[in-house]
Design a protein around this motif. Structure first.
Motif, PDB file in Angstrom:
ATOM      1  N   HIS A  36       0.829  -1.218   0.000  1.00 20.83           N
ATOM      2  CA  HIS A  36       0.000   0.000   0.000  1.00 20.83           C
ATOM      3  C   HIS A  36       0.858   1.261   0.000  1.00 20.83           C
ATOM      4  N   THR A  49      -4.039  -3.079  -7.507  1.00 19.69           N
ATOM      5  CA  THR A  49      -4.979  -3.550  -6.482  1.00 19.69           C
ATOM      6  C   THR A  49      -4.304  -3.622  -5.119  1.00 19.69           C
ATOM      7  N   ASN A  52      -3.953  -0.076  -3.832  1.00 21.75           N
ATOM      8  CA  ASN A  52      -5.213   0.583  -3.474  1.00 21.75           C
ATOM      9  C   ASN A  52      -5.878  -0.039  -2.256  1.00 21.75           C
ATOM     10  N   TYR A  53      -5.716  -1.349  -2.091  1.00 17.10           N
ATOM     11  CA  TYR A  53      -6.430  -2.042  -1.010  1.00 17.10           C
ATOM     12  C   TYR A  53      -5.506  -2.557   0.085  1.00 17.10           C
ATOM     13  N   LEU A 245     -13.163  -6.502  -2.766  1.00 20.08           N
ATOM     14  CA  LEU A 245     -12.399  -5.906  -3.862  1.00 20.08           C
ATOM     15  C   LEU A 245     -13.296  -5.276  -4.921  1.00 20.08           C
ATOM     16  N   ASP A 249     -12.956   2.334  -1.943  1.00 17.59           N
ATOM     17  CA  ASP A 249     -12.475   2.579  -0.589  1.00 17.59           C
ATOM     18  C   ASP A 249     -13.621   3.095   0.280  1.00 17.59           C
ATOM     19  N   SER A 260     -17.275  -2.252   3.414  1.00 14.89           N
ATOM     20  CA  SER A 260     -15.849  -2.602   3.311  1.00 14.89           C
ATOM     21  C   SER A 260     -15.319  -3.190   4.619  1.00 14.89           C
TER      22      SER A 260
END
Length: 424
Positions: A36, A49, A52-53, A245, A249, A260
């Motif tokens: 991240h 991915t 972002n996650y 996913l 966010d 989430s």
């Protein structure tokens, strides 16, 4: 074999308080956060991915912590009939505080106080209030310590853990789980209210009572101790992760804010459960490299952010020109390798030269039960539990009875010339 029950059933006075797969899971949590904080490499869907996650790694840290503390407190309660809350707090302080403050002071000395907030943010860390300050002033940009707000978040959870555990022991499994559901619903509604009021990010993200799902999931997982096949947990984890996913966010949309955090909690609860009970997965997570990297994961988390920044310069020197990790796969992986290597080296030095030294003081506040059981079996002496008075009295009566029988038999042998009565 049900590995989870073998390892964590405190009711059977298990001596295996150390749960090796959790160390492997800690390293996976760190690795997600590491990706991240790396530069975003847009040509790769996987790396985009992960960037972002990857923040979700802190959710796994929180879940593991609450699960493990319930496990340890339950073992202490079964052994002693109570828990020592003061010692629990002191142990947590000695684990988190010295490295956190030493690192923050060092960063302040190196980077100075460019925005005039450096000393105030240091005070926020020292008082475990950096997440609250982040609500009003944003992330700490004075030095590479902006990620340490999570330690304030986690310690605020620690303050409640012993009392929540005692509520579990007082009211029982059913009532406790119902209480967790009530807390979950309240916090969900509070979070959606904050989102509807357009409260700016990162207020929800850094506030424990607005997003407690992973902490609650860790407690629930320990209390429930699933007995269904571990495959169901693994499939449930995969489904929840896939749905997670698919969302934005949580600070970008109402749908993300709503689901989430719960989906991340379900995904990681399934991962932890299957990681403890699936033999093949537990074996992977318990390998020596995973256990070692998990053991130093606190240092990895503390040091990684600044070392990613420093590694850009190091990688540039190695290449002989400015690197472009956002667009060049070679530059990205070079930066990744250099930063991760330096982070592991720094965390290893910190662990052996500083953290283990601090741990000597921490052991003074461990119960005898914890101190014995957290030592590898091969390294600890045999332990015989002292019997209570009732047990001791029973042993005395048995010994007296056996002595009486031996005496009678000896008398009989002497009267028959040393031959048993049956031989007459």
């Amino acid at each position: 074999m049900n590995i989870q029950h073998k390892l964590i059933d405190a009711a059977t006075a298990s001596r295996h308080l150390y749960i090796a797969p959790l160390d492997g899971l800690r390293f996976l949590a760190f690795l997600a956060v590491f990706f991240h904080h790396m530069p975003q490499f847009t040509p790769s869907l996987f790396l985009t991915t992960a960037h972002n996650y990857g923040w979700v790694g802190v959710e796994l840290f929180f879940l593991i912590s609450s699960f493990l503390f319930f496990h340890l407190l339950d073992a202490e309660y079964e052994r002693a009939g109570s828990i020592n809350i003061r010692n629990f707090y002191v142990r947590r302080l000695l684990r988190i505080y010295p490295l956190m403050i030493a690192f923050a002071v060092t960063m302040l000395a190196i980077y100075g106080n460019p925005d005039g907030n450096g000393y105030l943010r240091l005070a926020g860390l020292a008082l475990f209030l950096d997440n609250a300050i982040t609500c009003f002033r944003g992330y700490n940009l004075s030095s590479p310590t902006s990620h340490l707000w999570t330690l304030s978040f986690e310690f605020q959870i620690y303050l409640l853990i012993p009392f929540v555990f005692l509520a579990y022991r007082r009211f029982g499994k059913g009532a406790f789980l119902a209480g967790l559901v009530g807390v979950l619903v309240y916090c969900f509604l509070a979070r959606m209210l904050f989102f509807a009021l357009d409260v700016k990010h990162p207020v929800v993200w850094v506030t424990p009572f607005l997003r407690p799902e992973s902490v609650l999931a860790g407690m629930a997982l320990y209390v429930i101790r699933p007995r269904w096949h571990w495959g169901f947990s693994l499939v449930g984890s995969a489904v929840a992760a896939t749905l997670f996913l698919c969302l934005t966010d949580p600070w970008k949309s109402a749908l993300g804010s709503a689901f989430s955090y719960p989906l991340a909690a379900v995904a990681f609860a399934g991962l932890v459960d299957s990681g403890l009970r699936a033999p093949w997965l537990a074996s992977i997570l318990s390998t020596w490299p995973m256990r070692y990297l998990g053991r130093i994961s606190y240092g990895l988390y503390v040091f990684h952010y600044v070392l990613i920044v420093c590694s850009v310069r190091r990688a540039t020197m190695m290449q002989g020109h400015a690197i472009d990790p956002a667009n060049s796969a070679g530059d990205y992986w070079l930066l990744w390798l250099v930063a991760l290597t330096l982070t592991i080296a720094a965390a290893s030095v910190s662990y052996y030269a500083f953290e283990k030294w601090i741990a000597r003081f921490k052991r003074r506040f461990e119960s005898q039960w914890n101190a014995i059981n957290l030592t590898p079996a091969s390294a600890r002496p045999a332990q015989v539990d002292p019997p209570d008075l009732r047990t001791a009295a029973r042993y005395i009566r048995i010994a007296a009875l056996n002595f009486s029988q031996v005496s009678n038999q000896s008398g009989s042998l002497s009267r028959t010339g040393g031959k048993p009565n049956s031989a007459k």
